[in-house]
Design a protein around this motif. Structure first.
Motif, short mmCIF file in Angstrom:
data_model
loop_
_atom_site.label_atom_id
_atom_site.label_comp_id
_atom_site.label_asym_id
_atom_site.label_seq_id
_atom_site.Cartn_x
_atom_site.Cartn_y
_atom_site.Cartn_z
N TYR A 77 24.19 34.46 34.47
CA TYR A 77 24.15 35.42 35.57
C TYR A 77 24.19 36.82 34.98
N MET A 78 23.28 37.65 35.41
CA MET A 78 23.31 39.05 35.05
C MET A 78 23.80 39.82 36.26
N PHE A 79 24.98 40.41 36.13
CA PHE A 79 25.56 41.21 37.21
C PHE A 79 25.45 42.68 36.89
N HIS A 80 25.11 43.45 37.89
CA HIS A 80 25.16 44.90 37.77
C HIS A 80 26.50 45.33 38.37
N LEU A 81 27.46 45.62 37.50
CA LEU A 81 28.80 45.96 37.96
C LEU A 81 28.82 47.32 38.65
N THR A 82 29.66 47.44 39.67
CA THR A 82 29.76 48.69 40.42
C THR A 82 31.06 49.42 40.14
N TYR A 83 32.02 48.76 39.52
CA TYR A 83 33.35 49.30 39.24
C TYR A 83 34.02 49.79 40.52
N SER A 84 33.87 48.98 41.55
CA SER A 84 34.48 49.25 42.84
C SER A 84 35.04 47.93 43.38
N ALA A 85 36.26 47.96 43.87
CA ALA A 85 36.87 46.74 44.39
C ALA A 85 36.38 46.41 45.79
N HIS A 86 35.82 47.37 46.48
CA HIS A 86 35.41 47.17 47.87
C HIS A 86 33.90 47.29 47.98
N ASN A 87 33.22 46.18 47.71
CA ASN A 87 31.76 46.17 47.72
C ASN A 87 31.24 45.70 49.06
N ALA A 88 30.13 46.30 49.46
CA ALA A 88 29.43 45.85 50.66
C ALA A 88 28.79 44.49 50.38
N ASP A 89 28.42 43.81 51.44
CA ASP A 89 27.75 42.52 51.25
C ASP A 89 26.52 42.69 50.36
N GLY A 90 26.31 41.74 49.48
CA GLY A 90 25.17 41.78 48.57
C GLY A 90 25.46 42.49 47.26
N PHE A 91 26.67 42.99 47.10
CA PHE A 91 27.04 43.66 45.85
C PHE A 91 28.26 42.98 45.26
N PRO A 92 28.40 42.92 44.00
CA PRO A 92 27.46 43.45 43.02
C PRO A 92 26.19 42.61 42.98
N ARG A 93 25.06 43.27 42.69
CA ARG A 93 23.79 42.57 42.59
C ARG A 93 23.81 41.67 41.35
N TYR A 94 23.10 40.56 41.45
CA TYR A 94 23.01 39.66 40.30
C TYR A 94 21.69 38.91 40.31
N VAL A 95 21.36 38.39 39.14
CA VAL A 95 20.20 37.52 38.97
C VAL A 95 20.71 36.26 38.27
N GLU A 96 20.26 35.11 38.72
CA GLU A 96 20.66 33.83 38.11
C GLU A 96 19.54 33.31 37.22
N PHE A 97 19.92 32.77 36.06
CA PHE A 97 18.96 32.20 35.11
C PHE A 97 19.43 30.81 34.72
N THR A 98 18.50 29.88 34.66
CA THR A 98 18.87 28.50 34.32
C THR A 98 18.72 28.20 32.83
N ASP A 99 18.13 29.13 32.08
CA ASP A 99 18.03 28.92 30.63
C ASP A 99 17.88 30.25 29.91
N LEU A 100 18.03 30.21 28.60
CA LEU A 100 17.96 31.42 27.79
C LEU A 100 16.57 32.01 27.71
N PHE A 101 15.54 31.20 27.86
CA PHE A 101 14.18 31.72 27.84
C PHE A 101 13.96 32.68 29.00
N ALA A 102 14.49 32.33 30.16
CA ALA A 102 14.38 33.22 31.33
C ALA A 102 15.21 34.48 31.14
N VAL A 103 16.37 34.34 30.52
CA VAL A 103 17.22 35.51 30.23
C VAL A 103 16.47 36.45 29.30
N LYS A 104 15.91 35.91 28.22
CA LYS A 104 15.19 36.73 27.25
C LYS A 104 14.01 37.44 27.89
N GLU A 105 13.25 36.73 28.70
CA GLU A 105 12.11 37.33 29.37
C GLU A 105 12.55 38.49 30.27
#
Length: 116
Positions: A77-105
């Motif tokens: 999971y790649m998370f874009h941290l917001t450094y805020s304890a009170h996030n709106a719905d949908g934050f922090p944003r993230y992308v899920e990857f099932t393998d390292l090839f997708a991460v590298k790409e």
């Protein structure tokens, strides 16, 4: 391919200006995991799971995490941290990857689009 091999390939290809770095194993459950748990809160699907931070982008607040799935595979999971304890719905944003090839790409494409 291992995480180390993936980053070696990217360092070799893009040189000293490449903006990602591996986190030491001693920091895998450190400050970036604490921050993520604070941001996702109790109701998030990753809450309570064993999460390890494995890499960080120098030019933004993206952190790559790995979680062992129930079937013995790692999910990234790649998370874009917001450094805020009170996030709106949908934050922090993230992308899920099932393998390292997708991460590298994803990392390589982002680096080319944002930094070159």
């Amino acid at each position: 391919m291992t995480l180390e091999e993936m980053f070696c390939d990217l360092y070799d290809k893009y040189g000293k200006d490449f903006n990602w770095y591996l986190l030491p194993l001693t920091q895998a459950d450190g400050a970036f995991v604490v921050e993520l748990n604070k941001e996702i809160g109790q109701g998030h699907f990753l809450s309570g799971k064993k999460i390890r931070a494995v890499a960080k982008c120098d030019s933004n607040d993206d952190v790559l995490y790995v979680v062992r799935s129930g079937i013995g595979r790692d999910i990234y999971y790649m998370f874009h941290l917001t450094y805020s304890a009170h996030n709106a719905d949908g934050f922090p944003r993230y992308v899920e990857f099932t393998d390292l090839f997708a991460v590298k790409e994803f990392i390589e494409r982002s680096y080319i689009e944002d930094c070159m």
